[in-house]
Enzyme design. Structure first.
Site, short mmCIF file in Angstrom:
data_model
loop_
_atom_site.label_atom_id
_atom_site.label_comp_id
_atom_site.label_asym_id
_atom_site.label_seq_id
_atom_site.Cartn_x
_atom_site.Cartn_y
_atom_site.Cartn_z
N ALA A 1 19.48 -40.73 21.61
CA ALA A 1 20.53 -40.48 20.62
C ALA A 1 21.68 -39.65 21.22
CB ALA A 1 19.93 -39.77 19.42
N HIS A 2 22.68 -39.39 20.41
CA HIS A 2 23.88 -38.68 20.86
C HIS A 2 23.59 -37.26 21.31
CE1 HIS A 2 24.85 -37.97 16.29
NE2 HIS A 2 23.60 -37.77 16.55
N ASN A 3 24.27 -36.84 22.35
CA ASN A 3 24.23 -35.47 22.87
C ASN A 3 22.88 -35.06 23.44
OD1 ASN A 3 26.49 -35.42 20.55
ND2 ASN A 3 27.01 -33.94 22.13
N SER B 1 20.80 -34.41 20.27
CA SER B 1 21.00 -33.06 20.82
C SER B 1 19.76 -32.47 21.47
CB SER B 1 21.54 -32.10 19.77
OG SER B 1 22.79 -32.56 19.30
#
Lengths: 342, 342, 342
Positions: free
Chosen positions: B239-241, B259
Site C-alpha cells: 500500500a501507499h507510503n 505507511s
C-alpha cells in the site's frame, strides 16, 4: 442476435403456446424477465412468476399446465432446465464464433498458426510459437517464443504466456492470467540473495480453465504441471514445480507453495495456503482460508483451519474458542475452591 | 542453441570422458534425463541414476569414479553443482540476449532510450520517460510519463508503471506487475467518500525482483520505497507510503497496509497481512497466513498466527486448540465433583 | 508545471510573506521539503520544521506568527489544510488533463466515442462499445463488444472489460482491473466438470473506484452489481452474482464468493473471505483476515476472526488462546488434586 419463438422451438423440438413470431434477443431469470428475453420455469417454487413475468418467451416442462391467463409465449419441452442449458450453449457458441487474424496483431514470421483461428489487434505471438486450430486469442495476449497452444482454446484479453510453455486443447484462460513467470528461487549469499535461474516450463493439459489474474510459475527445472480438467478460479498463485491432479477444483486467492503435489478430484476453498514440498491425497476437500502445513495422506479427508485439521474437530474447537474467557474464569473458580478444600 | 560436449567442457574447464562431439540443446534432471540434454550429479544419493540416464552429457565431480559401464558422456569438473549453476547462467544470458526496438512499440519523442535496449511490439514508453542501457521491455509493458527505469532491467510482458516512478538498476519485474497505482485514500464526507489525491510516487532501488501481478501503490505524498535487493513473490500488495528494507524476502499473496515500515533482511511467508502504520524490526521472520496487528521491535523475532505471536507459543496453543472440546468436558467433570465435595 | 508563489496565492486567495516570484513545481511534506516544492503547516506539532524546511513555499494559517527568522516564502490562508487539499485537486486536474485519440489505438468503426476523450496507443475499443464524454482510456486497456463506459471515467493502463458490461460515470479503474470474466461455475458430471455458461454481465454504478488487479466476475444470469460510491482496493476478487451496496469500502486481497450480497456503508478489512449465498447488513465492519461463513443480520455489527465473531469476543478469546498450554496444565493440576480429595 435475435430469434423468433418459432425458431427456438425448432432448435429444442418444443411446442409453442402463444405467438410464434415474437422476437427474443437475450436471456433472463423468470423473476426478472424483460420484454425481448427468454426465461425458463423448471422449479415449481417459481410457478407464480409465470403469470407476471415480462419475459417474451418462457420454456416450460410438457407437464406444466396454466391455472390462469398467461401473457407470455410458452415453449413446452420434455425438460425445461436441460433445454435451457442447451440453449445457453448455442448462445455462447454463436457469440464466441469469431474468426480472422487482425492486421494489427503481431505474429512472428516463424510462428505456426492453425485454421479458423481468431487473433485480435495487439495480440503478440512470438518466435516459433504454435497456435492450434479454432483457437481464439484476444487483444493484448502474449505468447512467448516457442510457446505451444492447442486447438479450441480461448485466451481472453491480456493473458501472458512466457517462452517454452505448453498448453493443451480446449483450455480457457481469463484476462490477466500469467503462465511461466520465474519461480521464486534465491540462494542466500551472505546477507544478499542470488537468483536461481528458472529454466523449466509450465505444462497445462486439456480442458483446463483458469480465472482472471491467476499466476502459474515455471519450474526451476522440469515442469510445473496442471493436469487435465483442472479448474482454477481468479487470483490463484501456483509456485514452481507444483503439480495439480486431474479435475481438481480450486477457489479464488488460494496459494500453493513450491514443489507441492495436489491429488486428483480435490476441492479446495478460497484463500487456502499450502506449504511447499507436501503431498495431498486424491479427493481431499479443504475449507476456505485453511493453512495446510503438512502432507495429507488419507484420500477424501476434509480439513479446515490453520493449521488445518479434520473439519468436525475444527468446528467443535471453534465453538469452544468463543467460550475461552468464560472457561478461564471457571478454571479460576475451581482453583480457589480447591485451595479452600485443602 | 546447441553445443558440443567439447565446447561445454571448455567453458567449464572440465575433462571429457566419452564422446566430445555429442550435441546438447537443453538441461534436465539426471533422474528425468532425455537425449540431447545435459544433467549433473553432485549428491551421491543420485549416483545410481547415472547408469540409466538418457541425458547425453552429465557433469560430475573429479572425484567421481564409475562402478559399471556408462552410456552417457561425462564432463569432470572440480565442483559439479557450481559448474552446473554457471552453465545455467550462461544459458540464461544467451537466451535473454535480445536487442533492438520494435517499430510497433510506442516511444514518445521526448523519451530518452539507452544503448543496447530491447523493446518489443506494443510496449509503451511515455513522455519524458527514461530507459537505461541494456534494459529489456517486453510487449504490452507501459511506462508512464516521467518514469525512470535504470540499466540492466527486465520488464516482462504487461508490466505497468505509472507516471513519475523511479526504478533502479538490475531489477526484474514479472508479467502484470503494477507500480504506482493510487494509494487507497478516501476522506469520509457524510455517508460518502472524497478521494484524497495521491501525488507521491514509488521508488524501487537496485536488484529488486517482483513476481507476476504484484502491485505497489504510490505514496499519498513522498514515496513508497522498496529498498535494494528486496525480493517479492507473485500477487503481493504493497500500500501507499510503505517502506520495505534491504534484502527482505516476501512470499506470495501477502498484503502490507499503508505507511508500514518493514526492516532489513526479514523473511515473510505467504498470505501474511500487516496492519497500517506499524514498524517491523530487522531480521524478523513471519510464518504464512499470520496477521501482524502491531509493531515488532525485537530484531530477529519469529512469529505466527492471527494475531501473530511468538512462534513456539503459537504452536503450543494450536496443539491445545485441537483438544478444546475435551478440555471443556474435563472442566465440567471437575466442577461437578467440586460441587459434590462442598 | 511550474507556478510562482504569486500565482498560487491568487488561486487560494492568500497573502504572501516573502518572495512572490519564487517558483514551485512540486509538492512536499514540510519535514522533507525540497527547493522548488510547496508544503503546508496546519498541525502545530510540525511548527519547528518551518524554520529549517527547504520547501520554497509553505501554506500556513492566517493565525500563524513566526517566532524566528524564516527562509521560506509563506502564503497565509484561512485554513492551510483545506487550501492544500484544493491545490492538490487543481494539480491532479492539470496533470490529468489529457485529450485526444491516438492513431495507434484500435477503435471499432461501430463504437460510439464521446467528446473530449483521451484514448492512448494500444487501447482497444470493441464492436458497438460506447465511451462517454471526458473519459480517459490508457494504453493496453480493453473494452469488449457492447461495453458501455460512462462520462468522466479513468481507465488506467491494462484495464480489461469483457463484452456487455455497463460502467457508470466518474469511475476510476486502476491498472490490471478485470471486469466481466466468467463466473466460476461448473456442474459435476461423473468425475468431470461441465462448464455452466456465464451469460450475465457486470454493472458498475457511478463514482466507483477499483484498485490494481482487482477482478469482478460476470453473473451466470442477470448482473453482478457494484453500487454507487463503492471503493475497492487492489487485488480484490468479486465472484458472480455478488452485489456490493452503496459506499461500501473494501481493503486489498479480500474475496467475496458467489451470490453474496453486502450492504451499504460497510467497511471490510484486507484478506477477508466471504462464503457464498450470504447477506451482510448495512454498516457492518469486518476486521482484516476474518472469514465470514454465514449471514450477518445486525446492522453496524463489528466482527473479527475465522469463523468471524463479535470483535470483543474474538479479542478476549485470542488473549486466552495464548495462555492455552498453561490453562491445560492448570486443569491437569486440579484433576490430580480432585482425585486425591476423593
Amino acid at each position: 442476435m435475435e430469434f423468433t419463438a418459432q425458431k427456438i422451438a425448432e432448435m429444442l423440438h418444443g411446442e409453442i403456446e402463444g405467438d410464434p413470431t415474437i422476437l427474443v434477443h437475450n436471456i433472463s431469470k423468470i423473476e426478472e424477465g424483460k420484454v425481448g428475453t427468454l426465461a425458463f420455469l423448471a422449479n415449481p417454487k417459481y410457478e407464480n412468476y409465470i403469470y407476471n413475468t415480462k419475459a417474451s418467451v418462457v420454456l416450460v416442462n410438457k407437464t406444466f399446465s396454466t391455472e390462469k391467463k398467461i401473457e407470455t409465449t410458452l415453449i413446452k419441452v420434455d425438460n425445461a432446465y436441460s433445454a435451457f442449458a442447451s440453449l445457453l450453449e448455442i448462445y455462447q457458441q454463436l457469440k464466441g464464433n469469431k474468426q480472422g487474424i487482425s492486421p494489427q496483431a503481431f505474429i512472428h514470421e516463424s510462428a505456426t498458426i492453425g485454421q479458423n483461428v481468431y487473433i485480435e489487434a495487439f495480440a503478440y505471438v512470438g518466435e516459433n510459437a504454435i497456435v492450434g486450430n479454432n483457437t481464439k486469442i484476444y487483444g493484448h495476449s502474449y505468447l512467448g517464443d516457442n510457446t505451444q497452444v492447442g486447438s479450441d482454446c480461448t485466451l481472453y484479453a491480456g493473458v501472458k504466456i512466457y517462452e517454452d510453455c505448453v498448453i493443451g486443447n480446449s483450455c480457457i484462460f481469463h484476462a490477466g492470467v500469467v503462465i511461466g513467470s520465474d519461480g521464486f528461487g534465491f540462494a542466500p549469499v551472505d546477507n544478499d540473495y542470488k537468483k536461481i535461474p528458472q529454466i523449466g516450463n509450465v505444462i497445462v493439459e486439456d480442458h483446463v480453465e483458469m480465472g482472471a489474474n491467476t499466476t502459474i510459475d515455471r519450474a526451476t527445472m522440469g515442469s510445473t504441471v496442471i493436469r487435465k480438467g483442472v479448474k482454477l478460479d481468479n487470483q490463484i498463485q501456483v509456485a514452481h514445480n507444483v503439480e495439480i491432479g486431474e479435475n481438481t477444483v480450486i477457489a479464488a486467492l488460494t496459494g500453493i507453495s513450491g514443489s507441492t503435489k495436489i491429488g486428483k478430484n480435490c476441492m479446495i476453498g478460497g484463500q487456502v495456503g499450502f506449504a511447499g514440498h507436501i503431498q495431498i491425497a486424491d479427493e481431499v476437500k479443504i475449507g476456505a482460508q485453511a493453512g495446510v502445513a503438512s502432507s495429507i495422506k488419507q484420500k477424501g479427508m476434509i480439513l479446515l483451519g490453520t493449521p488445518a485439521i479434520e473439519v468436525r474437530n475444527f468446528q467443535r474447537s471453534s465453538i469452544v474458542f468463543k467460550q475461552l474467557p468464560e472457561l478461564l474464569k471457571r478454571v479460576g473458580v475451581i482453583e480457589k475452591k480447591s485451595i479452600k478444600t485443602e
